[in-house]
Scaffold this active site. Structure first.
Site, PDB file in Angstrom:
ATOM      1  N   ARG A 210     -30.507  -2.101 -40.712  1.00 23.96           N
ATOM      2  CA  ARG A 210     -29.335  -1.576 -41.405  1.00 23.96           C
ATOM      3  C   ARG A 210     -28.961  -2.503 -42.556  1.00 23.96           C
ATOM      4  O   ARG A 210     -29.287  -3.687 -42.547  1.00 23.96           O
ATOM      5  CB  ARG A 210     -28.146  -1.450 -40.445  1.00 23.96           C
ATOM      6  CG  ARG A 210     -28.370  -0.489 -39.300  1.00 23.96           C
ATOM      7  CD  ARG A 210     -27.171  -0.502 -38.353  1.00 23.96           C
ATOM      8  NE  ARG A 210     -27.342   0.435 -37.246  1.00 23.96           N
ATOM      9  CZ  ARG A 210     -27.933   0.142 -36.092  1.00 23.96           C
ATOM     10  NH1 ARG A 210     -28.415  -1.093 -35.894  1.00 23.96           N
ATOM     11  NH2 ARG A 210     -28.051   1.044 -35.143  1.00 23.96           N
ATOM     12  N   LYS A 234     -25.352  -3.324 -34.000  1.00 25.72           N
ATOM     13  CA  LYS A 234     -24.042  -2.753 -33.721  1.00 25.72           C
ATOM     14  C   LYS A 234     -23.639  -3.113 -32.296  1.00 25.72           C
ATOM     15  O   LYS A 234     -24.456  -3.056 -31.387  1.00 25.72           O
ATOM     16  CB  LYS A 234     -24.087  -1.229 -33.867  1.00 25.72           C
ATOM     17  CG  LYS A 234     -23.974  -0.737 -35.303  1.00 25.72           C
ATOM     18  CD  LYS A 234     -23.863   0.773 -35.335  1.00 25.72           C
ATOM     19  CE  LYS A 234     -23.588   1.275 -36.739  1.00 25.72           C
ATOM     20  NZ  LYS A 234     -23.475   2.752 -36.779  1.00 25.72           N
ATOM     21  N   HIS A 306     -29.847   3.074 -46.552  1.00 27.13           N
ATOM     22  CA  HIS A 306     -30.027   3.793 -45.284  1.00 27.13           C
ATOM     23  C   HIS A 306     -31.206   4.765 -45.361  1.00 27.13           C
ATOM     24  O   HIS A 306     -31.875   5.010 -44.346  1.00 27.13           O
ATOM     25  CB  HIS A 306     -28.752   4.547 -44.904  1.00 27.13           C
ATOM     26  CG  HIS A 306     -28.668   4.869 -43.444  1.00 27.13           C
ATOM     27  ND1 HIS A 306     -28.463   3.903 -42.482  1.00 27.13           N
ATOM     28  CD2 HIS A 306     -28.790   6.044 -42.773  1.00 27.13           C
ATOM     29  CE1 HIS A 306     -28.448   4.467 -41.283  1.00 27.13           C
ATOM     30  NE2 HIS A 306     -28.651   5.765 -41.433  1.00 27.13           N
ATOM     31  N   ARG A 309     -34.226   2.948 -44.504  1.00 24.00           N
ATOM     32  CA  ARG A 309     -34.317   2.846 -43.034  1.00 24.00           C
ATOM     33  C   ARG A 309     -34.949   4.121 -42.469  1.00 24.00           C
ATOM     34  O   ARG A 309     -35.835   4.061 -41.606  1.00 24.00           O
ATOM     35  CB  ARG A 309     -32.909   2.626 -42.472  1.00 24.00           C
ATOM     36  CG  ARG A 309     -32.795   2.609 -40.945  1.00 24.00           C
ATOM     37  CD  ARG A 309     -31.352   2.232 -40.608  1.00 24.00           C
ATOM     38  NE  ARG A 309     -30.961   2.541 -39.241  1.00 24.00           N
ATOM     39  CZ  ARG A 309     -31.164   1.750 -38.193  1.00 24.00           C
ATOM     40  NH1 ARG A 309     -31.800   0.606 -38.350  1.00 24.00           N
ATOM     41  NH2 ARG A 309     -30.737   2.093 -36.991  1.00 24.00           N
ATOM     42  N   HIS A 332     -31.807   1.405 -31.441  1.00 19.17           N
ATOM     43  CA  HIS A 332     -31.082   2.450 -30.721  1.00 19.17           C
ATOM     44  C   HIS A 332     -31.398   2.365 -29.232  1.00 19.17           C
ATOM     45  O   HIS A 332     -32.531   2.075 -28.849  1.00 19.17           O
ATOM     46  CB  HIS A 332     -31.469   3.841 -31.232  1.00 19.17           C
ATOM     47  CG  HIS A 332     -31.013   4.128 -32.627  1.00 19.17           C
ATOM     48  ND1 HIS A 332     -29.698   4.003 -33.019  1.00 19.17           N
ATOM     49  CD2 HIS A 332     -31.693   4.545 -33.732  1.00 19.17           C
ATOM     50  CE1 HIS A 332     -29.585   4.320 -34.297  1.00 19.17           C
ATOM     51  NE2 HIS A 332     -30.777   4.654 -34.754  1.00 19.17           N
ATOM     52  N   TYR A 341     -36.766  12.436 -36.923  1.00 16.51           N
ATOM     53  CA  TYR A 341     -38.033  12.035 -37.538  1.00 16.51           C
ATOM     54  C   TYR A 341     -39.194  12.914 -37.082  1.00 16.51           C
ATOM     55  O   TYR A 341     -40.157  13.107 -37.820  1.00 16.51           O
ATOM     56  CB  TYR A 341     -38.296  10.554 -37.251  1.00 16.51           C
ATOM     57  CG  TYR A 341     -37.106   9.703 -37.617  1.00 16.51           C
ATOM     58  CD1 TYR A 341     -36.613   9.706 -38.925  1.00 16.51           C
ATOM     59  CD2 TYR A 341     -36.423   8.954 -36.668  1.00 16.51           C
ATOM     60  CE1 TYR A 341     -35.493   8.976 -39.266  1.00 16.51           C
ATOM     61  CE2 TYR A 341     -35.300   8.217 -37.004  1.00 16.51           C
ATOM     62  CZ  TYR A 341     -34.838   8.234 -38.304  1.00 16.51           C
ATOM     63  OH  TYR A 341     -33.722   7.520 -38.646  1.00 16.51           O
TER      64      TYR A 341
END
Length: 356
Positions: A210, A234, A306, A309, A332, A341
């Site tokens: 990120r 995060k 982003h 990414r 994630h 994706y």
């Protein structure tokens, strides 16, 4: 935003907040939430408290005086009125013709309030070991999510990805062709930051980190021998991220000039630096966004970090067909977010078949 400026703005907001918001801030800092997240949340709380006073839902003369009882006794109807206010208020963006805030912004505001209410009603303890109050009105307020199928989202996003040979072609363009269009004055600025800019773009394309993770990268976090970087994900979790080999040369070239060109001393820990009047500083997110946008627009289409990414994630899934591997690379905890994706890659495969 530069870290020093970010902390300065945070202190400005803290100075006007009620004591329980300061408690919340300290608690989330220990998690740790990033300073960027806490800054955004403080902005949302100011927006909410300003509205409470304008709507006469509190008799407090200033934000710092709004007591817990006010939050405890707000009704679902009160919060719905706040949402309507956000949706209908004139936009503060003078370049926008839209009335009100976007649903995404409204959802972010409600998310910030939900976090505060959860802290006050569940997480914090008073002297008796109890939360400050129990009634969480935010649990009754629903948010509206943007309705869009994965197939539709994939179709919209794939035009802004640098897939296949375009990943390296983009880097080659910045390295060898972009300069040719510049004036002599612009060339001087470009040459000063060329190695750094290429290092940033290559890292984003080779790791999928990120923007905030790249901004907060320190020298000690980068291991070019192993091609691994350490980032804070995060939620404050530390993670080791593999970096594709094509970025190594760009990162090494930047490191070779970093100290001399940006006047870096031992105390300058940030990996990506900018320099103004002889003073080095951590490069901020806004500057990286503008830089990526400038180069990508000249190459093909203006994109954000982003989207780089997303580019890495799509290429990795195309090469491995493993959603688990992609989700781990992106940090994630679930493979659900990587479903996008698979749709992009399936579209690319269909297009390839059509061209046979």
């Amino acid at each position: 935003m530069r870290r020093e400026l970010l902390l300065e703005k945070i202190e400005t907001y803290k100075a006007i907040m009620p004591w329980y918001v300061l408690d919340y801030y300290q608690s989330k800092l220990a998690v740790p939430y990033s300073f960027t997240t806490l800054y955004e949340y403080l902005k949302e709380y100011k927006r909410f408290f300003d509205w409470l006073m304008d709507a006469d839902l509190t008799q407090a003369p200033k934000i710092a005086d709004i007591d817990l009882s006010t939050l405890e006794h707000l009704t679902k109807k009160d919060l719905e009125a706040f949402v309507l206010y956000l949706r209908e208020r004139p936009s503060l963006n003078t370049y926008s013709t839209k009335e009100g805030l976007s649903q995404t912004t409204i959802n972010r505001t409600l998310s910030a309030l939900s976090s505060l209410y959860k802290y006050l009603t569940e997480e914090v303890e008073n002297d008796q070991g109890e939360p400050y109050f129990y009634r969480n009105v935010m649990k009754k307020v629903s948010t509206k999510k943007k309705k869009e199928t994965l197939a539709s989202r994939a179709e919209n996003i794939k035009q802004k990805l640098f897939l296949g040979d375009e990943t390296l072609a983009f880097l080659d363009y910045v390295d060898k062709e972009y300069e040719q269009k510049l004036s002599n004055r612009a060339k001087s600025s470009f040459r000063k930051n060329k190695e750094r800019d290429l290092a940033i773009i290559s890292l984003l394309l080779a790791s999928g980190v990120r923007l905030s993770e790249a901004v907060n990268l320190d020298l000690k976090d980068v291991n070019l021998n192993m091609m691994i970087i350490e980032v804070i994900r995060k939620g404050g979790k530390r993670d080791s991220v593999n970096v594709a080999g094509f970025a190594k040369g760009y990162l090494e070239s930047y490191l070779a000039v970093r100290q001399r060109r940006y006047k870096a001393e031992k105390q300058d820990l940030a990996f990506f630096l900018t320099e103004y009047r002889g003073v080095p500083n951590r490069m901020d997110a806004s500057s990286i966004e503008k830089m990526v946008g400038k180069y990508s627009e000249d190459f093909k289409i203006r994109v954000t970090p982003h989207k780089l990414r997303h580019t890495l994630a799509t290429r990795l899934y195309d090469a491995t067909k493993s959603q688990v591997l992609v989700s781990h690379q992106l940090g994630h905890s679930s493979t659900q977010v990587t479903d996008l994706y698979t749709h992009i890659v399936n579209d690319e495969q269909k297009n390839a078949l059509d061209n046979l």
